[in-house]
Design a protein around this motif. Structure first.
Motif, PDB file in Angstrom:
ATOM      1  N   PRO A  85       0.759  -1.097   0.173  1.00 43.78           N
ATOM      2  CA  PRO A  85      -0.340   0.262  -0.090  1.00 43.78           C
ATOM      3  C   PRO A  85       1.433   1.282   0.174  1.00 43.78           C
ATOM      4  O   PRO A  85       1.687   1.727   0.890  1.00 43.78           O
ATOM      5  CB  PRO A  85      -1.198  -0.304   1.559  1.00 43.78           C
ATOM      6  CG  PRO A  85       0.284  -0.913   1.903  1.00 43.78           C
ATOM      7  CD  PRO A  85       0.747  -1.850   1.632  1.00 43.78           C
ATOM      8  N   GLY A  86       0.413   2.053  -0.755  1.00 43.81           N
ATOM      9  CA  GLY A  86       0.720   3.910  -0.708  1.00 43.81           C
ATOM     10  C   GLY A  86       0.303   4.866  -1.094  1.00 43.81           C
ATOM     11  O   GLY A  86      -1.539   4.675  -0.949  1.00 43.81           O
ATOM     12  N   GLU A  87       0.866   5.859  -1.144  1.00 40.97           N
ATOM     13  CA  GLU A  87      -0.429   7.496  -1.618  1.00 40.97           C
ATOM     14  C   GLU A  87      -1.173   6.833  -2.622  1.00 40.97           C
ATOM     15  O   GLU A  87      -2.195   7.439  -3.103  1.00 40.97           O
ATOM     16  CB  GLU A  87       0.470   8.136  -1.724  1.00 40.97           C
ATOM     17  CG  GLU A  87       1.648   8.406  -0.122  1.00 40.97           C
ATOM     18  CD  GLU A  87       2.456  10.138  -0.555  1.00 40.97           C
ATOM     19  OE1 GLU A  87       2.603  10.570  -1.979  1.00 40.97           O
ATOM     20  OE2 GLU A  87       3.175  10.077   0.090  1.00 40.97           O
ATOM     21  N   THR A  88      -0.380   6.101  -3.574  1.00 42.70           N
ATOM     22  CA  THR A  88      -1.407   6.312  -4.936  1.00 42.70           C
ATOM     23  C   THR A  88      -2.278   4.594  -4.682  1.00 42.70           C
ATOM     24  O   THR A  88      -3.050   4.418  -6.170  1.00 42.70           O
ATOM     25  CB  THR A  88      -0.413   6.509  -6.126  1.00 42.70           C
ATOM     26  OG1 THR A  88       0.334   5.262  -5.776  1.00 42.70           O
ATOM     27  CG2 THR A  88      -0.171   7.223  -6.118  1.00 42.70           C
ATOM     28  N   GLY A  89      -2.526   3.986  -4.200  1.00 39.72           N
ATOM     29  CA  GLY A  89      -2.956   2.895  -4.082  1.00 39.72           C
ATOM     30  C   GLY A  89      -2.152   1.652  -3.655  1.00 39.72           C
ATOM     31  O   GLY A  89      -1.077   0.976  -3.177  1.00 39.72           O
ATOM     32  N   PHE A  90      -2.696   0.377  -3.731  1.00 35.15           N
ATOM     33  CA  PHE A  90      -2.291  -0.943  -4.239  1.00 35.15           C
ATOM     34  C   PHE A  90      -1.102  -0.622  -5.226  1.00 35.15           C
ATOM     35  O   PHE A  90      -1.402  -1.035  -6.430  1.00 35.15           O
ATOM     36  CB  PHE A  90      -3.005  -2.010  -3.689  1.00 35.15           C
ATOM     37  CG  PHE A  90      -3.664  -1.950  -2.634  1.00 35.15           C
ATOM     38  CD1 PHE A  90      -3.091  -1.835  -1.226  1.00 35.15           C
ATOM     39  CD2 PHE A  90      -5.486  -1.752  -2.558  1.00 35.15           C
ATOM     40  CE1 PHE A  90      -4.301  -1.947  -0.067  1.00 35.15           C
ATOM     41  CE2 PHE A  90      -5.878  -1.256  -1.652  1.00 35.15           C
ATOM     42  CZ  PHE A  90      -5.706  -1.861  -0.081  1.00 35.15           C
ATOM     43  N   ARG A  91       0.250  -0.772  -4.732  1.00 35.33           N
ATOM     44  CA  ARG A  91       1.316  -1.214  -5.378  1.00 35.33           C
ATOM     45  C   ARG A  91       1.364  -2.823  -5.631  1.00 35.33           C
ATOM     46  O   ARG A  91       1.760  -2.941  -4.803  1.00 35.33           O
ATOM     47  CB  ARG A  91       2.766  -0.306  -5.623  1.00 35.33           C
ATOM     48  CG  ARG A  91       2.471   1.074  -6.255  1.00 35.33           C
ATOM     49  CD  ARG A  91       3.843   1.228  -5.572  1.00 35.33           C
ATOM     50  NE  ARG A  91       3.715   3.245  -6.058  1.00 35.33           N
ATOM     51  CZ  ARG A  91       3.699   3.732  -7.372  1.00 35.33           C
ATOM     52  NH1 ARG A  91       4.202   2.372  -8.864  1.00 35.33           N
ATOM     53  NH2 ARG A  91       3.890   4.673  -7.698  1.00 35.33           N
ATOM     54  N   ILE A  92       0.540  -3.371  -6.881  1.00 33.96           N
ATOM     55  CA  ILE A  92       1.564  -5.437  -6.749  1.00 33.96           C
ATOM     56  C   ILE A  92       3.015  -5.596  -6.578  1.00 33.96           C
ATOM     57  O   ILE A  92       3.598  -5.077  -7.102  1.00 33.96           O
ATOM     58  CB  ILE A  92       1.006  -5.253  -8.467  1.00 33.96           C
ATOM     59  CG1 ILE A  92       0.274  -7.559  -7.771  1.00 33.96           C
ATOM     60  CG2 ILE A  92       1.574  -5.542  -9.467  1.00 33.96           C
ATOM     61  CD1 ILE A  92      -0.323  -7.215  -9.618  1.00 33.96           C
ATOM     62  N   VAL A  93       3.286  -6.975  -6.130  1.00 36.85           N
ATOM     63  CA  VAL A  93       4.458  -7.262  -5.930  1.00 36.85           C
ATOM     64  C   VAL A  93       3.759  -8.540  -6.679  1.00 36.85           C
ATOM     65  O   VAL A  93       3.367  -9.570  -6.499  1.00 36.85           O
ATOM     66  CB  VAL A  93       5.018  -8.133  -4.776  1.00 36.85           C
ATOM     67  CG1 VAL A  93       5.904  -7.994  -5.045  1.00 36.85           C
ATOM     68  CG2 VAL A  93       4.916  -6.764  -3.503  1.00 36.85           C
ATOM     69  N   LEU A  94       4.138  -8.516  -7.635  1.00 34.04           N
ATOM     70  CA  LEU A  94       4.328  -9.954  -9.281  1.00 34.04           C
ATOM     71  C   LEU A  94       5.746 -10.009  -9.841  1.00 34.04           C
ATOM     72  O   LEU A  94       6.324  -9.272 -10.052  1.00 34.04           O
ATOM     73  CB  LEU A  94       3.071  -9.550  -9.476  1.00 34.04           C
ATOM     74  CG  LEU A  94       2.690 -10.757 -10.921  1.00 34.04           C
ATOM     75  CD1 LEU A  94       2.395 -11.899 -10.153  1.00 34.04           C
ATOM     76  CD2 LEU A  94       1.613  -9.884 -11.637  1.00 34.04           C
ATOM     77  N   THR A  95       5.991 -11.412  -9.136  1.00 34.63           N
ATOM     78  CA  THR A  95       7.190 -11.712  -9.874  1.00 34.63           C
ATOM     79  C   THR A  95       6.691 -13.213 -10.357  1.00 34.63           C
ATOM     80  O   THR A  95       6.102 -13.964 -10.617  1.00 34.63           O
ATOM     81  CB  THR A  95       8.668 -12.453  -8.463  1.00 34.63           C
ATOM     82  OG1 THR A  95       8.230 -13.207  -8.461  1.00 34.63           O
ATOM     83  CG2 THR A  95       8.249 -11.124  -7.629  1.00 34.63           C
TER      84      THR A  95
END
Length: 359
Positions: free
Chosen positions: A233-243
């Protein structure tokens, strides 16, 4: 055994071909021509033909904060959840005021009161209905939700329990983020909801229709895989972690886990008549198939869902289940394996048997 007696899936009305989505959002995500070329290759190779979006596509070009996108999530998620749950209850021939337990899951927005609470007056659930909102399981939550309803109904054999999943993944796509995870996610994930209605063993025995009985469930959490999959989670929403490590986890663990799980219930890979796999993406479905040594076509229902609507996170495996029952009605005694992976990395395995005696 508890029994699934109703499943329904819902998607927003805004539907776009993958090529239209790609052309529209590519400049929003990156102005770098080489990165745009990578994005286009990833989108084209995703095996996704079409996706449903909660907003008209031009709205995604507007600059939006997490506050704005989360407000959009609450309104739209409640509408989609209501649509899916009402339809699932109708299929189950169960009134809303008969429901004893509601499990709600999403990983693409937050709300307090939670979406399940907002559903109570809209759907006509009882004011004393037990509610558990579940956040953080991501793609695995559809399978895990079925397993947790089974846990509840083991102690409430005359009970009615429902699972509601809503994922508005399009609201998490990040502007001006040309990370590989965002490039992949922007071409893979769609928006949708699903609901499952289950009844306890005693109530199931009194019904005159068939459904999938829960034979067994198993959870697995794999060590040292936190970095592989998730959201930050961050200021602009949920940043995905995907590898790419998701497929590696499947390669290392999944075949042996599934074989042992089935063996504990006197079943084998070859005895499974129907496979309901979370359509995480092409590499994930290929890894599932390879790990289990499945025949060609065994995961067609999941591939078809991926092409029609994309990856819907927790709702996806429930869409595949609903589609599979509709398109190829099960026969008495048929065994089905339903499974998904999520952040952790974790897995949830569910073994189902269509009720009735085999012919």
């Amino acid at each position: 055994m508890s029994r699934i007696v109703g499943v329904s899936a819902a998607v927003p009305p805004n539907s776009y071909a993958q090529s239209v989505i790609t052309d529209t959002i590519a400049p929003m995500i990156t102005s770098n021509p080489s990165k745009q070329a990578v994005l286009r290759r990833l989108h084209a190779g995703s095996r996704v033909d079409r996706r449903h979006l909660v907003l008209p596509i031009e709205r995604y070009l507007e600059k939006q904060s997490f506050t704005i996108t989360n407000e959009l999530f609450i309104d739209a998620a409640t509408d989609l959840a209501e649509e899916a749950l009402v339809a699932a209850l109708a299929r189950a021939r169960i009134r809303a005021d008969e429901v004893d337990f509601v499990l709600f899951t999403s990983v693409t927005g937050v709300s307090a009161p939670s979406i399940d609470a907002l559903l109570v007056p809209r759907v006509g659930l009882r004011s004393d209905v037990k509610r558990v909102p579940m956040f953080g399981l991501g793609c695995v939550a559809g399978a895990a939700g079925i397993a947790r309803l089974d846990d509840y109904l083991a102690g409430h054999p005359r009970g009615v329990a429902v699972l509601v999943s809503v994922e508005l993944c399009s609201l998490t796509v990040q502007r001006d983020d040309d990370s590989m995870a965002n490039l992949v996610a922007s071409g893979l994930f769609g928006d949708g909801a699903a609901a499952v209605v289950m009844v306890g063993a005693e109530r199931a025995a009194e019904r005159d229709d068939a459904g999938f009985d829960i034979v067994g469930v198993r959870s697995a959490l794999y060590p040292d895989t936190r970095h592989v999959l998730g959201f930050n989670p961050g200021e602009t929403g949920f940043r995905i972690v995907l590898t790419a490590g998701v497929a590696d986890v499947i390669d290392e663990h999944f075949g042996s886990d599934m074989t042992q799980f089935l063996g504990d219930h006197d079943a084998t890979i070859d005895s499974i008549d129907r496979w309901i796999a979370h359509p995480g993406g092409p590499r994930v479905l290929e890894a599932f198939s390879d790990a289990l040594h499945l025949s060609s076509g065994a995961l067609d229902a999941s591939w078809d869902s991926l092409a029609r609507v994309g990856n819907l996170s927790s709702a996806s495996v429930l869409h595949v289940l609903a589609d599979s029952i509709r398109d190829a009605p099960p026969t008495a005694g048929e065994l089905c394996s339903l499974f998904a992976l999520g952040p952790g990395v974790c897995a949830e395995l569910v073994l189902l048997r269509w009720s009735g005696e085999p012919q």
